[in-house]
Design an enzyme around this catalytic site. Structure first.
Site, short mmCIF file in Angstrom:
data_model
loop_
_atom_site.label_atom_id
_atom_site.label_comp_id
_atom_site.label_asym_id
_atom_site.label_seq_id
_atom_site.Cartn_x
_atom_site.Cartn_y
_atom_site.Cartn_z
N LYS A 52 25.76 24.28 -1.36
CA LYS A 52 27.25 24.56 -0.48
C LYS A 52 26.96 25.86 0.12
O LYS A 52 27.50 26.14 1.14
CB LYS A 52 28.28 24.19 -1.61
CG LYS A 52 28.55 22.68 -1.82
CD LYS A 52 29.49 22.41 -2.91
CE LYS A 52 29.46 21.09 -3.46
NZ LYS A 52 30.25 20.91 -4.45
N GLN A 96 33.68 23.58 -9.47
CA GLN A 96 32.81 22.60 -9.61
C GLN A 96 33.02 21.43 -10.86
O GLN A 96 32.98 22.11 -11.85
CB GLN A 96 31.42 22.88 -9.55
CG GLN A 96 30.08 21.97 -9.68
CD GLN A 96 30.02 20.95 -8.34
OE1 GLN A 96 30.51 21.65 -7.12
NE2 GLN A 96 29.58 19.90 -8.57
N ASP A 119 38.84 20.45 -1.83
CA ASP A 119 38.15 19.17 -2.42
C ASP A 119 39.07 18.12 -2.64
O ASP A 119 38.93 16.82 -2.64
CB ASP A 119 38.04 19.47 -3.99
CG ASP A 119 36.47 19.54 -4.39
OD1 ASP A 119 35.68 19.09 -3.55
OD2 ASP A 119 36.10 20.37 -5.12
N1 GUN Z 1 31.29 17.10 -8.89
C1 GUN Z 1 30.72 16.07 -8.50
N2 GUN Z 1 31.26 15.76 -7.17
C2 GUN Z 1 32.13 16.84 -7.00
C3 GUN Z 1 33.06 17.11 -5.88
O1 GUN Z 1 32.90 16.39 -4.68
N3 GUN Z 1 33.70 18.27 -6.03
C4 GUN Z 1 33.62 19.17 -7.04
N4 GUN Z 1 34.16 20.14 -7.36
N5 GUN Z 1 32.78 18.55 -8.24
C5 GUN Z 1 32.18 17.54 -7.95
#
Ligand code: GUN
Length: 290
Positions: A52, A96, A119
């Site tokens: 990211k 995350q 998110d």
């Molecule tokens: N863990 C798995 N997918 C995601 C996501 O889209 N965002 C976040 N923050 N954690 C994740």
């Protein structure tokens, strides 16, 4: 059969966003800045978060990675979140998931300022998404919608079966595809571990979206001729022949299912890169939603 190429489409999206960043810069406006909090040292989570950050660099966004040790307490994490909520330089951020077991995920998601919640996991944003109001849409479902749109996959009036009811993928994609939009206007069936006769349900589907993390779960006998199959699975399997030491396995038995399909996403190179691109799209939205 058309392979829905998430790698190519996500590169296109990043190029479009990079152009928008140039326009913002030329107008003397602030460029979006994304932060990510990673708690602990889970290998997969670290890879995702690093990716990211690289995506931010490619499109020209600012980025900040906050890496906290796995012993971080819930109170310490909430403090870090509070700092990001109050930091004017940070436009959006993600925490995350999954978090270490001693931290209450719900408490954490509720602490994120909904305006910075790129998110789209905060209940306020989930509510807005459900009502089809402008907001941040969780990245994986948004990535799926975007790839369907860019390949003009027909969705109106189609029977769509979603397998898996997670808050991150299954639940939101079932809501989005039932809405009065394109892509959307589907008749959606949301299946899960208690669903009876899953095979028969799937056999009727024009579109199957599977998000289980169960390699090879969807087999050819479950899929109608001409169906569109979207595979969200990304299970890591040790593989010494790969530079990374692992390969990614999808939830679909690709070799036997693909020949029956009108459209299918591969693993890797399908939904995964689209998820990353969708997060970048959400981060750009920061400038439009506030
Ligand atoms: N863990 C798995 N997918 C995601 C996501 O889209 N965002 C976040 N923050 N954690 C994740």
């Amino acid at each position: 059969m058309v392979i829905l190429d998430g790698k190519a489409i996500s590169a296109q999206i990043r190029a479009e966003l990079a152009e928008k960043v140039k326009v913002l810069k030329a107008a003397g406006k602030k460029v979006p800045h994304l932060a990510a909090i990673l708690v602990g040292d889970d290998g997969a989570s670290r890879t995702y978060v690093n990716a990211k950050v690289l995506d931010c660099e490619e499109v020209g966004f600012g980025s900040t990675l906050i890496n906290l040790p796995s012993e971080t307490t819930e109170a310490e994490l909430l403090k870090a979140i509070n700092r990001l909520n109050n930091d004017k330089n940070i436009d959006g951020y993600i925490v995350q998931l999954p978090l270490p077991k001693h931290i209450d995920e719900t408490k954490v998601l509720l602490a994120v300022d909904p305006k910075k919640d790129v998110d789209g996991f905060h209940p306020e944003n989930v509510g807005k998404m459900t009502l089809n109001l402008p907001t941040y849409i969780p990245a994986t479902p948004q990535g799926i919608v975007e790839i369907l749109r860019r390949y003009n996959v027909p969705t109106e009036g189609k029977d769509c079966v979603v397998i898996g009811r997670s808050h991150i993928v299954g639940s939101p994609i079932s809501i989005l595809l039932s809405q009065h939009n394109y892509p959307g206007n589907c008749t959606v069936t949301l299946c899960h571990s208690r669903t009876k006769d899953l095979k028969q349900v799937c056999q009727k589907a024009d579109i199957i979206i599977v998000a289980l993390g169960s390699p090879g779960f969807v087999t050819a006998d479950m899929v109608k001729e001409g169906a569109c199959v979207i595979d969200v699975g990304i299970t890591r399997m040790d593989d010494a022949s790969k530079k990374s030491g692992f390969r990614l396995l999808g939830d679909v038995d690709y070799e036997t299912v693909a020949p029956k399909c009108s459209f299918i996403t591969p693993v890797p190179g399908g939904v995964g890169p689209m998820t990353r691109a969708a997060l970048m799209m959400n981060t750009m939205k920061v400038t439009e939603l506030i």
